[in-house]
Design a protein around this motif. Structure first.
Motif, PDB file in Angstrom:
ATOM      1  N   ASN A   1       0.829  -1.212   0.000  1.00 39.80           N
ATOM      2  CA  ASN A   1       0.000   0.000   0.000  1.00 39.80           C
ATOM      3  C   ASN A   1       0.863   1.261   0.000  1.00 39.80           C
ATOM      4  O   ASN A   1       0.584   2.223  -0.721  1.00 39.80           O
ATOM      5  CB  ASN A   1      -0.946   0.013   1.205  1.00 39.80           C
ATOM      6  CG  ASN A   1      -2.121  -0.943   1.023  1.00 39.80           C
ATOM      7  OD1 ASN A   1      -2.482  -1.273  -0.109  1.00 39.80           O
ATOM      8  ND2 ASN A   1      -2.705  -1.379   2.128  1.00 39.80           N
TER       9      ASN A   1
ATOM     10  N   LYS B   1       2.566   1.717  -3.498  1.00 41.46           N
ATOM     11  CA  LYS B   1       1.644   2.227  -4.529  1.00 41.46           C
ATOM     12  C   LYS B   1       1.351   3.712  -4.321  1.00 41.46           C
ATOM     13  O   LYS B   1       1.347   4.504  -5.262  1.00 41.46           O
ATOM     14  CB  LYS B   1       0.332   1.429  -4.503  1.00 41.46           C
ATOM     15  CG  LYS B   1       0.471  -0.005  -5.008  1.00 41.46           C
ATOM     16  CD  LYS B   1      -0.831  -0.772  -4.793  1.00 41.46           C
ATOM     17  CE  LYS B   1      -0.657  -2.245  -5.149  1.00 41.46           C
ATOM     18  NZ  LYS B   1      -1.869  -3.026  -4.819  1.00 41.46           N
ATOM     19  N   LYS B   2       1.098   4.080  -3.061  1.00 41.17           N
ATOM     20  CA  LYS B   2       0.783   5.471  -2.741  1.00 41.17           C
ATOM     21  C   LYS B   2       1.966   6.385  -3.075  1.00 41.17           C
ATOM     22  O   LYS B   2       1.802   7.468  -3.652  1.00 41.17           O
ATOM     23  CB  LYS B   2       0.421   5.596  -1.260  1.00 41.17           C
ATOM     24  CG  LYS B   2      -0.018   6.993  -0.851  1.00 41.17           C
ATOM     25  CD  LYS B   2      -0.398   7.026   0.628  1.00 41.17           C
ATOM     26  CE  LYS B   2      -0.798   8.440   1.050  1.00 41.17           C
ATOM     27  NZ  LYS B   2      -1.135   8.503   2.493  1.00 41.17           N
TER      28      LYS B   2
END
Length: 412
Positions: free
Chosen positions: A159, A162-163
């Motif tokens: 996560n 990706k961010k």
């Protein structure tokens, strides 16, 4: 003697104050400066291009310009000043890429065998995403250009990965230079900052410092331009100095000479001690902020004489007081994201030296916040424990409803 200092933060206020020690007959100019620099010199109030600054220096017989902020370096200010035969301390654009282009800097480290974390570079979002799908360990994701100390993201899981790459490469959070990124091995160690002088013939290191980059206590939250610093760094023992000189400083010097990256100015080594070895994370080609603010009060030398010696001496001896210092940065609440300015600050005129203004202005005898980082308060003592206590004691006298600072600077 007339001197121009380029930049508008606490570092530039600190440079100006240090220059005035023992040199009362100098005239200081700052661009853009702040409320603190206006007390010790003259701020150039109008918006200027680097050509405007060069013409100002010609017209006003400025004898020396010192580049504080990296923003001016990547705008080729040194190249332009040298073209007009104006004395300036800082690297030309070609050399400033060591900082302004992180991929260039990492390639330089690799070429000259300088110990640095393993890394990969990407100019494709899809390729970066594909690479990260195979990873499940903490990684450091870096924006390629300048980001005022905020372009480094520690990502712990998919996560986070990706961010981070979406923010940099798709949403352009840090601007157009986000089209290229570095994905780097994460080293969980002790950070060290070493500022130094480079005079084309030698690199002369200053005392070591420790910078506290995160906004929150215990190094939590977002990266900032720096929330505090201590000097000297307690983790930089004699063995680490030996390792630094052999594996970082010497090969850096050899590479600079070989690549013709020579200049009269400052070189900053951003380091990490990991598994009893020292690694180079990044170069900066100017004085660090807030490390400068904790370093300069400990310097015995006449700073102006030392800077002038850049131009004619092979060897520069730097003498230091046998003390420790602790710099605490007070910022506007909400920094490094959204924050309000224009908040009243009380008792600033009664604050005991040393301290430096970073983002505050004075109007009708009253101080107001004008930036993200507002004030640098310095404590000094023989022992870092008492240096930090002195700094926090001074802070208690400052009154402002919208100021924030970390409570753990100097504790580790």
């Amino acid at each position: 003697m007339k001197i121009l200092i380029l930049g508008g933060g606490g570092r530039e206020h600190a440079i100006g104050k240090k220059l005035l020690e023992g040199n009362i007959n100098i005239i200081l100019y700052f661009y853009p400066g702040n409320g603190g620099t206006k007390l010790i010199g003259s701020n150039i109030e109008k918006k200027c291009s680097i050509l405007d600054l060069a013409m100002f220096s010609k017209k006003n017989n400025i004898e020396l310009t010192i580049v504080g902020s990296e923003i001016f370096l990547v705008q080729e200010v040194v190249d332009l000043f040298q073209f007009y035969q104006l004395n300036i301390i800082g690297p030309n654009y070609y050399s400033s890429r060591l900082e302004g282009d992180k991929i260039f800097g990492k390639s330089f480290m690799k070429k000259y065998g300088i110990r640095t974390p393993e890394y990969e570079t990407f100019d494709s979002y899809n390729e970066a995403k594909k690479f990260l799908k195979k990873k499940n360990n903490p990684l450091v994701i870096k924006f390629n250009g300048l980001a005022s100390g905020k372009g480094v993201i520690i990502a712990h899981n998919q996560n986070d990965y990706k961010k981070a790459i979406k923010n940099i490469m798709i949403e352009n959070k840090f601007g157009k230079n986000g089209k290229k990124i570095i994905i780097e091995e994460y080293l969980n160690g002790k950070e060290v900052s070493i500022l130094s002088i480079f005079n084309k013939k030698r690199i002369i290191p200053f005392l070591s410092s420790k910078d506290y980059k995160k906004i929150g206590n215990n190094d939590c939250g977002l990266n900032t331009g720096g929330m505090g610093s201590i000097t000297p760094n307690p983790y930089m023992n004699s063995a680490m100095w030996t390792d630094f000189n052999k594996n970082i400083l010497q090969p850096t010097f050899e590479g600079l000479i070989s690549e013709k990256l020579t200049f009269l100015g400052f070189l900053y080594f951003g380091l990490m001690i990991y598994n009893n070895k020292i690694y180079l994370l990044e170069y900066n080609t100017r004085l660090g902020d807030p490390e400068t603010q904790s370093l300069l009060p400990l310097m015995k030398n006449n700073f102006l004489y030392m800077l002038k010696s850049f131009f004619y001496e092979d060897k520069i001896n730097i003498l230091w007081k046998n003390y420790s210092s602790c710099c605490i940065v007070l910022s506007s609440l909400g920094y490094p994201e959204k924050y309000k300015i224009g908040n009243c600050i009380s008792n600033l005129d009664k604050l005991e030296e040393p301290f430096y203004i970073a983002g505050a202005r004075k109007e009708n005898q009253q101080w107001y916040t004008s930036g993200g980082r507002v004030l640098n308060v310095i404590g000094i003592d023989k022992n870092i424990k008492y240096a930090r206590e002195n700094a926090y004691k001074k802070i208690n006298n400052i009154k402002c409803n919208n100021l924030y600072y970390r409570k753990d600077i100097g504790l580790y």
